[in-house]
Design a protein around this motif. Structure first.
Motif, mmCIF file in Angstrom:
data_model
loop_
_atom_site.group_PDB
_atom_site.id
_atom_site.type_symbol
_atom_site.label_atom_id
_atom_site.label_comp_id
_atom_site.label_asym_id
_atom_site.label_seq_id
_atom_site.Cartn_x
_atom_site.Cartn_y
_atom_site.Cartn_z
ATOM 1 N N MET A 1 0.852 -1.165 0.000
ATOM 2 C CA MET A 1 0.000 0.000 0.000
ATOM 3 C C MET A 1 0.898 1.229 0.000
ATOM 4 S SD MET A 1 -2.921 1.118 2.778
ATOM 5 C CE MET A 1 -3.566 -0.503 2.802
ATOM 6 N N SER A 2 0.569 2.201 -0.844
ATOM 7 C CA SER A 2 1.385 3.395 -0.949
ATOM 8 C C SER A 2 1.211 4.259 0.303
ATOM 9 C CB SER A 2 0.978 4.211 -2.176
ATOM 10 O OG SER A 2 -0.271 4.831 -1.956
ATOM 11 N N GLY B 1 -5.914 -4.863 1.559
ATOM 12 C CA GLY B 1 -6.015 -4.088 2.790
ATOM 13 C C GLY B 1 -4.715 -4.263 3.563
ATOM 14 N N GLU B 2 -4.778 -4.004 4.846
ATOM 15 C CA GLU B 2 -3.617 -4.219 5.711
ATOM 16 C C GLU B 2 -3.326 -5.721 5.816
ATOM 17 O OE1 GLU B 2 -1.714 -1.793 7.132
ATOM 18 O OE2 GLU B 2 -2.958 -0.321 6.111
ATOM 19 N N ALA B 3 -2.124 -6.064 6.197
ATOM 20 C CA ALA B 3 -1.771 -7.476 6.380
ATOM 21 C C ALA B 3 -2.713 -8.098 7.408
ATOM 22 C CB ALA B 3 -0.322 -7.599 6.847
ATOM 23 N N PRO C 1 -9.761 -7.791 2.067
ATOM 24 C CA PRO C 1 -9.441 -6.687 1.159
ATOM 25 C C PRO C 1 -10.434 -5.540 1.233
ATOM 26 C CG PRO C 1 -10.217 -8.609 -0.080
ATOM 27 C CD PRO C 1 -10.119 -9.017 1.366
ATOM 28 N N LEU C 2 -9.992 -4.388 0.736
ATOM 29 C CA LEU C 2 -10.883 -3.266 0.508
ATOM 30 C C LEU C 2 -11.782 -3.698 -0.650
ATOM 31 C CD1 LEU C 2 -8.254 -0.372 0.561
ATOM 32 C CD2 LEU C 2 -9.418 -1.475 2.484
ATOM 33 N N GLY D 1 -8.870 -7.740 10.368
ATOM 34 C CA GLY D 1 -9.287 -9.124 10.567
ATOM 35 C C GLY D 1 -10.148 -9.636 9.431
ATOM 36 N N GLY D 2 -10.888 -10.720 9.724
ATOM 37 C CA GLY D 2 -11.828 -11.264 8.757
ATOM 38 C C GLY D 2 -11.290 -12.275 7.768
#
Length: 182
Positions: free
Chosen positions: A1-2, A114-116, A120-121, A148-149
């Motif tokens: 992610m930028s 998304g974040e680790a 995802p977004l 999470g998730g």
């Protein structure tokens, strides 16, 4: 992610945690990954955060490999909150439903990482809504600031086939309407 994307999402997260604010946080759509940006001609109309979010997974055979198994997404469920107040729910369909009687389902258009360790977004195109209220005429929804998730890291093989696991998650959902629909 930028850095730019991370900074934009961090600002959204900070704004979302200010729960008591009367105005919804404004999303910088242009700073998001291109795949999940709301299309031109659509304006942000709402912003919710989840509470008690859960995603159910089931250990199943893989579609094209009946001798292999994997955790498969079954359904989500979460409460939707605005400014610290419960306003609705999110569940399988995917469906967003507000306490004012308005609701819609949608179809995923795109995802971006998304974040680790987080789902995802996502960008979802809304089907026509029902009921009159805040979700009337929503055209798109974004899932942002995910935590999470992801599918469980537990074994999934013939011995676990049919077993279900529930995983906690958090996300913010940003709603859009056609600019001319205001």
């Amino acid at each position: 992610m930028s850095f730019k994307t991370h900074a934009a999402l961090s600002l959204i997260a900070v704004a979302a945690t200010l729960g008591g604010c009367a105005m919804s946080p404004k999303v910088d759509n242009a700073a998001l990954p291109e795949a999940v940006r709301a299309p031109a001609g659509h304006k942000q109309s709402g912003y919710t955060v989840t509470s008690g979010g859960e995603i159910t997974y089931e250990c199943r055979t893989k579609k094209d490999a009946p001798d292999q198994f994997a955790w498969a997404f079954v359904a989500p469920v979460a409460a939707l909150n605005e400014g610290g107040k419960a306003v609705g729910k999110y569940y399988a369909g995917p469906t967003w439903e507000y306490n004012d009687g308005s609701k819609f389902t949608g179809k995923q258009v795109a995802v971006a990482p998304g974040e680790a360790g987080a789902i995802p977004l996502q960008l979802v195109k809304a089907d026509p809504s029902s009921g009159n209220g805040a979700l009337s005429n929503v055209t798109y929804v974004q899932r942002l600031n995910t935590k999470g998730g992801v599918a469980p890291a537990l074994p999934c093989g013939a011995a676990q086939a049919g077993q279900k696991q529930v995983v906690k998650y958090q996300a913010d959902y940003v709603f859009y309407k056609a600019s001319s629909g205001y």
